[in-house]
Design an enzyme around this catalytic site. Structure first.
Site, short mmCIF file in Angstrom:
data_model
loop_
_atom_site.label_atom_id
_atom_site.label_comp_id
_atom_site.label_asym_id
_atom_site.label_seq_id
_atom_site.Cartn_x
_atom_site.Cartn_y
_atom_site.Cartn_z
N ASP A 1 1.33 -2.84 4.35
CA ASP A 1 2.67 -2.90 3.76
C ASP A 1 3.60 -3.43 4.87
OD1 ASP A 1 5.01 -2.43 2.16
OD2 ASP A 1 3.88 -0.91 1.08
N LYS B 1 4.72 -11.17 -14.18
CA LYS B 1 3.40 -10.61 -14.49
C LYS B 1 2.62 -11.51 -15.46
CE LYS B 1 3.22 -7.04 -11.83
NZ LYS B 1 2.20 -6.95 -10.76
N TYR C 1 10.46 -9.20 -13.93
CA TYR C 1 9.20 -8.48 -13.66
C TYR C 1 8.13 -8.92 -14.67
CZ TYR C 1 6.17 -4.27 -13.38
OH TYR C 1 5.13 -3.38 -13.26
N LEU D 1 0.79 3.43 -6.05
CA LEU D 1 -0.65 3.49 -6.27
C LEU D 1 -1.50 3.39 -5.00
CD1 LEU D 1 -0.91 1.14 -9.42
CD2 LEU D 1 -0.45 3.59 -9.34
N GLY E 1 0.79 -1.24 0.00
CA GLY E 1 0.00 0.00 0.00
C GLY E 1 0.82 1.28 0.00
N LEU E 2 2.11 1.20 0.32
CA LEU E 2 2.89 2.44 0.35
C LEU E 2 3.72 2.64 -0.92
CD1 LEU E 2 3.89 2.82 4.10
CD2 LEU E 2 1.86 3.57 2.86
N GLY E 3 3.39 1.90 -1.98
CA GLY E 3 4.04 2.12 -3.28
C GLY E 3 3.35 3.26 -4.02
C1 AKB Z 1 8.07 -0.09 -14.80
O1 AKB Z 1 8.59 0.76 -15.54
O2 AKB Z 1 8.65 -1.10 -14.39
C2 AKB Z 1 6.62 0.10 -14.42
C3 AKB Z 1 5.73 -0.54 -15.41
C4 AKB Z 1 5.52 0.04 -16.73
O3 AKB Z 1 5.18 -1.56 -15.12
N1 AKB Z 1 6.32 1.50 -14.31
#
Ligand code: AKB
Length: 365
Positions: free
Chosen positions: A84, A195, A191, A63, A59-61
Site C-alpha cells: 500500500d 469497474k 466508481y 479486504l 492492502g490496508l483497505g
Molecule cells: C461501496 O459501497 O462503494 C462498496 C461496494 C458495494 O462496492 N462497498
C-alpha cells in the site's frame, strides 16, 4: 525498496522452499504438505512445485489484511506480500512482508514483481463509490490509470490477476431484482464506470493475450476489523460500531433501501475459491457473488436482538441516490453452478460473529 528486508525475506522463503516438496508441473494441487511456516499447507496450488507468490495492492483497505492472513495460512507467510502507500502498523509488519507500492508508478510495480518473483496479483487499490464522487479526477487516476498499469504488468510478467468488481457496476437501467450475471450495465458513479471498464479490459486481455484475469462482483462487505471506508453500503458496518459503543445510529439510507451484502469471511473465501478454480470451470471471467439482501430496517431489527436500546434515525443523503440505482437482489447462480460458490453467513449468523468480534476488540467478554 529496502534491500536488506527484501533479501532476508527472499532468503528465508527460498531456504524453506527448498524443503518444500511440491509436485512438479505448471499447476498442481495437494493437501497436507509442510509449507514455509512449518504448518501443513492445505489445497496448495503449486507453480512448478512451489507455492504461488502473491502480491496484494491496496492492502490496508477493507479486504487486504484478512486476505493476506487467509493466503498466508495456505501458501506460507513469506509468499504473500501486502502493499500500500500507507504507513503500516507494527502489527501489520509483524504478520509478514509489507512493501510500499504506488500503483500509478509502473517501475515501482515492476521492481516488486521481479524482486519477489510474483506469480499472482490481487489488485484492491480503488476509491469506493461515495468517496469517488467527491474527487472524480483522483478516482480516474487510481481506479482507471492504476488498473491500466496492473493489466500491462500482469501481461508482461504472465501473472494471474484478480480484480474485484461490485454491485456498483450496475445502474438505473439494469434489472434490480434479481440482477443477473450478464445484463445492462450503465452505472452512474465514477466508481461503477471504472469497474465496468476493469471488467471489460480484463476480459479483453484474457481473450486477446491469454491473460489469466479473474473478477468477482462483490456486494456490500461487512467486517469488524476495519472502519467504514467511503462506500454506499458502509451504513451496515457503522451500525455495529455504534451499537456496541452505545451511540445513536443515524442512517443515510431510507429504512426500506434494499442492497445485497456479505460477511467478510464469505467474501474472502469466494475470492480464494475463484482464484484457484481450474480454468475449465470458468465459463466466464466475471461473476456475481452474494450471501444475503437486506434493508436498514431489517438490520436494525437484527442488531436490536443484541442491543434492544439502540436508537436509530434516518437522514438520507446523496448516497441514497447511488443506492437507488444499484441491485436489490443479486443473482449469483452462475458462480454457484460453475465453481460451487455457496455462502455460510446469513443476517443472523453475521450479527452473532460481528458482535463476538467487536466485544473481544472492546474487551467486553
Ligand atoms: C461501496 O459501497 O462503494 C462498496 C461496494 C458495494 O462496492 N462497498
Amino acid at each position: 525498496m529496502r534491500p536488506k528486508i527484501i533479501s532476508s525475506f527472499l532468503q528465508s522463503a527460498l531456504g524453506r522452499c527448498s524443503n518444500w516438496k511440491g509436485h512438479v508441473g505448471s499447476l498442481a494441487c495437494s493437501v497436507g504438505r509442510v509449507g514455509t511456516t512449518g504448518h501443513p499447507l492445505r489445497h496448495c496450488h503449486t507453480i512448478n512445485g512451489d507455492p504461488p507468490r502473491i502480491l496484494i495492492t491496496g492492502g490496508l483497505g477493507q479486504l487486504g489484511t484478512g486476505l493476506a492472513k487467509l493466503l498466508r495460512s495456505k501458501y506460507g507467510v513469506e509468499n504473500v506480500i501486502l502493499s500500500d502507500i500507507v504507513k503500516p502498523s507494527k502489527e501489520v509488519v509483524s504478520q509478514g512482508p509489507y512493501v510500499f507500492a504506488n500503483i500509478l508508478d509502473f517501475k515501482c510495480l515492476q521492481e516488486i514483481v521481479v524482486t519477489y518473483r510474483i506469480d499472482w496479483l490481487i489488485h484492491f487499490s480503488a476509491l469506493l463509490s461515495a468517496i469517488g464522487e467527491q474527487n472524480v479526477p483522483l478516482a480516474i487516476r487510481v481506479n482507471i490509470e492504476g488498473l491500466h498499469n496492473i493489466m500491462e504488468l500482469s501481461k508482461q510478467y504472465n501473472l494471474r490477476v484478480f480484480v474485484p468488481s461490485t454491485i456498483g457496476a450496475f445502474g438505473p437501467t439494469s434489472p434490480r431484482n434479481p440482477t443477473p450475471n450478464l445484463t445492462i450495465q450503465r452505472p452512474r458513479t465514477i466508481y461503477g464506470v471504472s469497474k465496468v471498464h476493469g471488467e471489460l479490459l480484463g476480459e479483453y486481455y484474457n481473450h486477446r493475450f491469454g491473460l489469466d484475469f479473474r473478477c468477482l462482483r462483490f456486494p456490500g462487505v461487512i467486517s469488524s476489523d476495519t472502519q467504514p471506508g467511503g462506500g454506499t453500503t458502509d451504513y451496515a458496518v457503522q451500525i455495529f460500531h455504534d451499537a456496541i459503543q452505545g451511540r445513536h445510529f443515524e442512517c443515510y439510507l431510507r429504512p426500506n433501501s434494499r442492497l445485497p451484502m456479505m460477511y467478510i469471511d464469505d467474501c474472502l473465501r469466494a475470492l480464494w475459491e475463484m482464484l484457484v478454480a481450474p480454468e475449465e470451470q470458468l465459463r466466464c471471467r466475471t461473476y456475481n457473488v452474494t450471501a444475503m439482501s437486506f434493508c436498514p430496517e431489517e438490520i436494525v431489527t437484527a442488531v436490536r436482538n443484541h442491543f434492544p436500546n439502540l436508537q436509530v434515525s434516518y437522514r438520507p443523503d446523496s448516497r441514497q441516490d447511488i443506492a437507488d440505482t444499484w441491485p436489490e437482489v443479486f443473482d449469483d447462480s452462475e458462480a454457484r453452478n460453475d465453481w460451487g460458490w455457496h455462502h455460510s453467513y446469513d443476517l443472523e449468523a453475521m450479527c452473532n460473529i460481528m458482535f463476538d468480534n467487536l466485544r473481544r476488540q472492546h474487551n467486553m467478554t
